[in-house]
Design an enzyme around this catalytic site. Structure first.
Site, PDB file in Angstrom:
ATOM      1  N   CYS A   1      -5.496   1.007   6.268  1.00  0.00           N
ATOM      2  CA  CYS A   1      -5.579   2.476   6.282  1.00  0.00           C
ATOM      3  C   CYS A   1      -6.805   3.013   5.557  1.00  0.00           C
ATOM      4  CB  CYS A   1      -4.306   3.083   5.704  1.00  0.00           C
ATOM      5  SG  CYS A   1      -4.167   2.923   3.923  1.00  0.00           S
TER       6      CYS A   1
ATOM      7  N   CYS B   1       0.093   3.228   3.583  1.00  0.00           N
ATOM      8  CA  CYS B   1       0.489   2.718   4.910  1.00  0.00           C
ATOM      9  C   CYS B   1       1.608   1.683   4.856  1.00  0.00           C
ATOM     10  CB  CYS B   1      -0.718   2.141   5.649  1.00  0.00           C
ATOM     11  SG  CYS B   1      -1.259   0.534   5.035  1.00  0.00           S
TER      12      CYS B   1
ATOM     13  N   CYS C   1      -8.321  -4.786 -10.114  1.00  0.00           N
ATOM     14  CA  CYS C   1      -7.805  -3.756 -11.008  1.00  0.00           C
ATOM     15  C   CYS C   1      -7.390  -2.585 -10.121  1.00  0.00           C
ATOM     16  CB  CYS C   1      -8.938  -3.379 -11.963  1.00  0.00           C
ATOM     17  SG  CYS C   1      -8.449  -2.278 -13.264  1.00  0.00           S
TER      18      CYS C   1
ATOM     19  N   CYS D   1      -7.562  -0.707   1.051  1.00  0.00           N
ATOM     20  CA  CYS D   1      -6.597  -1.269   1.999  1.00  0.00           C
ATOM     21  C   CYS D   1      -7.284  -1.347   3.358  1.00  0.00           C
ATOM     22  CB  CYS D   1      -5.369  -0.365   2.084  1.00  0.00           C
ATOM     23  SG  CYS D   1      -4.222  -0.833   3.394  1.00  0.00           S
TER      24      CYS D   1
ATOM     25  N   CYS E   1       0.850  -1.190   0.000  1.00  0.00           N
ATOM     26  CA  CYS E   1       0.000   0.000   0.000  1.00  0.00           C
ATOM     27  C   CYS E   1       0.888   1.245   0.000  1.00  0.00           C
ATOM     28  CB  CYS E   1      -0.901  -0.014   1.226  1.00  0.00           C
ATOM     29  SG  CYS E   1      -1.872   1.492   1.409  1.00  0.00           S
TER      30      CYS E   1
END
Ligand code: FE
Length: 129
Positions: free
Chosen positions: A98, A49, A118, A95, A46
Site C-alpha cells: 500500500c 492494508c 525501526c 509497505c 500493516c
C-alpha cells in the site's frame, strides 16, 4: 500502488495520527507507542492494508522506544527508499502493498542481519499467535 485508493481516500478513512505517519512520513514520539515493549508471539501487520510484515521472532529490544526488528517476514513485503529529509542520509521503509511509510532501517542491528528496522507502532497491528 497496487490498489486504486488515493491519498484523499486514505485521508477520509484513516485516523489522523495514522494518516500523518503513513502518508506524510511522520514519526510517533519514542516510548509512546503501543508495541515497542510488546514481547508476545505473533505477527505484525500493516495498519493501513493489513499485509503481514514482521514476525515477533525477529523483534528485539533496541532501546530506541520504537518497535525494532532485524528482518521483515520477507523482502517482498517491504520497499526501501533513500530519505535525506533530516540532512543525514537515512533509508525509509514502506509497505510494498500500500506504500504506507513504516519507519526507517539502519545498519546497527543484531545478528544475523545486522539491520535494525525501526518502525512506528501506529503503522502496525499486532496479531497474537
Ligand atoms: Fe500496507
Amino acid at each position: 500502488m497496487q490498489n486504486n485508493k488515493t491519498k484523499d481516500d486514505y485521508k477520509k478513512e484513516l485516523p489522523p495520527e495514522l494518516y500523518h505517519i503513513a502518508f506524510e512520513k511522520g514519526t510517533e514520539p519514542a516510548f509512546n507507542g503501543k508495541l515497542y515493549d510488546n514481547h508476545e508471539k505473533g505477527v505484525y501487520k500493516c495498519a493501513v492494508c493489513g499485509d503481514e510484515l514482521f514476525s515477533s521472532e525477529a523483534k528485539f529490544d533496541s532501546g530506541t522506544g520504537w518497535p525494532s526488528f532485524f528482518d521483515p517476514l520477507s523482502q517482498e513485503k517491504i520497499e526501501t527508499k533513500p530519505d535525506e529529509s533530516l540532512g543525514d542520509m537515512r533509508t525509509e521503509v514502506l509497505c510494498k502493498k500500500c506504500q504506507a511509510h513504516l519507519g526507517h532501517v539502519f545498519d546497527d542491528g543484531p545478528e544475523p542481519t545486522g539491520k535494525r528496522y525501526c518502525i512506528n507502532s501506529i503503522s502496525l497491528n499486532f496479531r497474537k499467535l
